[in-house]
Design a protein around this motif. Structure first.
Motif, PDB file in Angstrom:
ATOM      1  N   ILE A 206       0.841  -1.198   0.000  1.00  0.00           N
ATOM      2  CA  ILE A 206       0.000   0.000   0.000  1.00  0.00           C
ATOM      3  C   ILE A 206       0.879   1.251   0.000  1.00  0.00           C
ATOM      4  O   ILE A 206       0.612   2.215  -0.728  1.00  0.00           O
ATOM      5  CB  ILE A 206      -0.967  -0.016   1.196  1.00  0.00           C
ATOM      6  CG1 ILE A 206      -2.057  -1.054   0.958  1.00  0.00           C
ATOM      7  CG2 ILE A 206      -1.569   1.372   1.439  1.00  0.00           C
ATOM      8  CD1 ILE A 206      -3.094  -1.144   2.054  1.00  0.00           C
ATOM      9  N   TRP A 210       1.030   4.138  -2.902  1.00  0.00           N
ATOM     10  CA  TRP A 210       0.837   5.546  -2.536  1.00  0.00           C
ATOM     11  C   TRP A 210       1.962   6.414  -3.103  1.00  0.00           C
ATOM     12  O   TRP A 210       1.719   7.480  -3.671  1.00  0.00           O
ATOM     13  CB  TRP A 210       0.772   5.649  -1.018  1.00  0.00           C
ATOM     14  CG  TRP A 210       0.647   7.023  -0.446  1.00  0.00           C
ATOM     15  CD1 TRP A 210      -0.412   7.869  -0.561  1.00  0.00           C
ATOM     16  CD2 TRP A 210       1.612   7.703   0.371  1.00  0.00           C
ATOM     17  NE1 TRP A 210      -0.181   9.042   0.145  1.00  0.00           N
ATOM     18  CE2 TRP A 210       1.068   8.956   0.717  1.00  0.00           C
ATOM     19  CE3 TRP A 210       2.881   7.368   0.844  1.00  0.00           C
ATOM     20  CZ2 TRP A 210       1.743   9.874   1.510  1.00  0.00           C
ATOM     21  CZ3 TRP A 210       3.552   8.278   1.638  1.00  0.00           C
ATOM     22  CH2 TRP A 210       2.986   9.525   1.963  1.00  0.00           C
ATOM     23  N   GLU A 227      -3.888   0.922   8.258  1.00  0.00           N
ATOM     24  CA  GLU A 227      -4.469  -0.206   7.528  1.00  0.00           C
ATOM     25  C   GLU A 227      -5.568  -0.845   8.368  1.00  0.00           C
ATOM     26  O   GLU A 227      -5.423  -1.011   9.585  1.00  0.00           O
ATOM     27  CB  GLU A 227      -3.398  -1.246   7.206  1.00  0.00           C
ATOM     28  CG  GLU A 227      -2.412  -0.810   6.143  1.00  0.00           C
ATOM     29  CD  GLU A 227      -1.460  -1.931   5.764  1.00  0.00           C
ATOM     30  OE1 GLU A 227      -1.527  -3.018   6.383  1.00  0.00           O
ATOM     31  OE2 GLU A 227      -0.628  -1.719   4.854  1.00  0.00           O
ATOM     32  N   GLN A 237      -6.599   1.003   3.298  1.00  0.00           N
ATOM     33  CA  GLN A 237      -6.158   2.239   3.948  1.00  0.00           C
ATOM     34  C   GLN A 237      -6.767   3.409   3.183  1.00  0.00           C
ATOM     35  O   GLN A 237      -6.721   3.468   1.957  1.00  0.00           O
ATOM     36  CB  GLN A 237      -4.634   2.339   3.969  1.00  0.00           C
ATOM     37  CG  GLN A 237      -4.117   3.516   4.802  1.00  0.00           C
ATOM     38  CD  GLN A 237      -2.664   3.353   5.232  1.00  0.00           C
ATOM     39  OE1 GLN A 237      -1.924   2.555   4.670  1.00  0.00           O
ATOM     40  NE2 GLN A 237      -2.255   4.109   6.234  1.00  0.00           N
ATOM     41  N   SER A 244      -9.034   5.315  -1.627  1.00  0.00           N
ATOM     42  CA  SER A 244      -8.449   4.336  -0.718  1.00  0.00           C
ATOM     43  C   SER A 244      -7.557   3.410  -1.533  1.00  0.00           C
ATOM     44  O   SER A 244      -7.638   3.365  -2.761  1.00  0.00           O
ATOM     45  CB  SER A 244      -9.551   3.526  -0.020  1.00  0.00           C
ATOM     46  OG  SER A 244     -10.275   2.752  -0.980  1.00  0.00           O
ATOM     47  N   ILE A 245      -6.715   2.695  -0.834  1.00  0.00           N
ATOM     48  CA  ILE A 245      -5.930   1.640  -1.465  1.00  0.00           C
ATOM     49  C   ILE A 245      -6.252   0.346  -0.742  1.00  0.00           C
ATOM     50  O   ILE A 245      -6.178   0.278   0.495  1.00  0.00           O
ATOM     51  CB  ILE A 245      -4.418   1.912  -1.389  1.00  0.00           C
ATOM     52  CG1 ILE A 245      -4.057   3.218  -2.116  1.00  0.00           C
ATOM     53  CG2 ILE A 245      -3.642   0.752  -2.011  1.00  0.00           C
ATOM     54  CD1 ILE A 245      -2.582   3.589  -2.020  1.00  0.00           C
ATOM     55  N   THR A 246      -6.643  -0.654  -1.496  1.00  0.00           N
ATOM     56  CA  THR A 246      -6.881  -1.973  -0.922  1.00  0.00           C
ATOM     57  C   THR A 246      -5.772  -2.915  -1.349  1.00  0.00           C
ATOM     58  O   THR A 246      -5.147  -2.742  -2.406  1.00  0.00           O
ATOM     59  CB  THR A 246      -8.228  -2.540  -1.383  1.00  0.00           C
ATOM     60  OG1 THR A 246      -8.274  -2.564  -2.819  1.00  0.00           O
ATOM     61  CG2 THR A 246      -9.390  -1.701  -0.850  1.00  0.00           C
ATOM     62  N   TRP A 247      -5.542  -3.888  -0.509  1.00  0.00           N
ATOM     63  CA  TRP A 247      -4.577  -4.934  -0.857  1.00  0.00           C
ATOM     64  C   TRP A 247      -5.176  -6.285  -0.530  1.00  0.00           C
ATOM     65  O   TRP A 247      -5.722  -6.490   0.576  1.00  0.00           O
ATOM     66  CB  TRP A 247      -3.274  -4.777  -0.089  1.00  0.00           C
ATOM     67  CG  TRP A 247      -2.289  -5.885  -0.398  1.00  0.00           C
ATOM     68  CD1 TRP A 247      -1.376  -5.918  -1.388  1.00  0.00           C
ATOM     69  CD2 TRP A 247      -2.194  -7.151   0.275  1.00  0.00           C
ATOM     70  NE1 TRP A 247      -0.695  -7.110  -1.394  1.00  0.00           N
ATOM     71  CE2 TRP A 247      -1.182  -7.887  -0.370  1.00  0.00           C
ATOM     72  CE3 TRP A 247      -2.875  -7.716   1.344  1.00  0.00           C
ATOM     73  CZ2 TRP A 247      -0.825  -9.166   0.021  1.00  0.00           C
ATOM     74  CZ3 TRP A 247      -2.523  -9.001   1.747  1.00  0.00           C
ATOM     75  CH2 TRP A 247      -1.490  -9.711   1.087  1.00  0.00           C
ATOM     76  N   ALA A 253      -2.109  -4.452  -4.566  1.00  0.00           N
ATOM     77  CA  ALA A 253      -2.534  -3.115  -4.154  1.00  0.00           C
ATOM     78  C   ALA A 253      -3.292  -2.438  -5.286  1.00  0.00           C
ATOM     79  O   ALA A 253      -2.795  -2.344  -6.413  1.00  0.00           O
ATOM     80  CB  ALA A 253      -1.334  -2.280  -3.758  1.00  0.00           C
TER      81      ALA A 253
END
Length: 264
Positions: A206, A210, A227, A237, A244-247, A253
């Motif tokens: 993540i 970013w 997170e 996050q 947002s960023i998902t993993w 990511a």
């Protein structure tokens, strides 16, 4: 005889084999002219405390007298292998090596860290040595060197377990971001702070995503959460830029559009 030898080591007066503090020097008037009193020795308690720490840390012989007059009634004494720093509020503490150098770069007791409040401490995993100060901590590691941790970033590091937690030891000093934020890198991630979003931990894929998207200066802006676990696995996050960023193990990511954050 023992008392005389100990008195010589501690710089105390000796009367009939007893250790006593020297009587305060008084100003005198000679021929109608006031003559200032000679400089007085440090207080007995201070001298004893400084000498005890010097012995505890095997600092060797003193290289001069105790220097007084520091901020808030503080003092220090230099020895062959380091210093002992004293203040009435924090007592006598060792100050040496790379940790002392880092403290000096920040202005010693006059700087943001203040006086040391502990001796040198070893992390539970024995990978780093750290020392606490009135306003933060300085951590040393053989690989990363010594770095100060303070303020909101320091509080976040402490909440995450400090040197014994998931972040581990710092690998950089605190760095300013865009004039309204700061970040600091650690063994296990980065803490990013702004006055709008507070201090947040970033790590792994993540954090990499970013940075690829411009970090705090890009469309994402600063992180507004740490997170958080997703119900079906993976983590998310959120950021102030409304995304947002998902993993997940399958997708990796992924940057996702979202509702703008109220702090924008």
């Amino acid at each position: 005889m023992y008392a005389k030898v100990l008195g010589a080591v501690l710089g105390l007066g000796i009367i009939s084999g007893a250790i006593v503090a020297a009587a305060p020097a008084q100003a005198a008037t000679v021929g109608g002219v006031s003559v200032p009193a000679p400089a007085q020795s440090p207080p007995l308690g201070m001298t004893t405390s400084i000498s005890r720490i010097a012995v505890q840390y095997n600092l060797g012989s003193p290289l001069g007298l105790t220097v007084t007059g520091l901020k808030d009634g503080g003092a220090y004494r230099q020895y062959q292998r380091g210093f002992v720093v004293y203040s009435p509020a924090t007592g006598a503490q060792v100050s040496r090596g790379a940790i002392r150098t880092a403290h000096g770069k920040l202005g010693y007791e006059k700087g943001r860290m203040g006086y040391p409040t502990s001796g040198e401490l070893l992390s539970a995993n024995k990978t780093s040595t750290y020392q606490r100060y009135q306003h933060g901590t300085i951590v040393w590691n053989a690989t990363a060197g010594a770095h100060a941790i303070a303020g909101a970033i320091g509080a976040k590091w402490v909440a995450a377990g400090g040197a014994n937690g998931s972040l581990g030891y710092p690998t950089s000093d605190e760095t300013g971001l865009n004039g309204r934020g700061a970040s600091q890198s650690f063994q296990g991630g980065t803490v990013v702070w702004s006055s709008f979003t507070g201090a947040r931990i970033m790590k792994g894929a993540i954090r990499t995503a970013w940075i690829k998207n411009g970090a705090q200066a890009g469309q994402l802006g600063y992180p507004v959460t740490d997170e958080q676990a997703l119900p079906l696995g993976g983590v998310i996050q959120r950021f102030e830029g409304g995304t947002s960023i998902t993993w997940t193990p399958k997708a990796g990511a992924v940057v996702n559009p979202g509702v703008p954050h109220s702090n924008i």
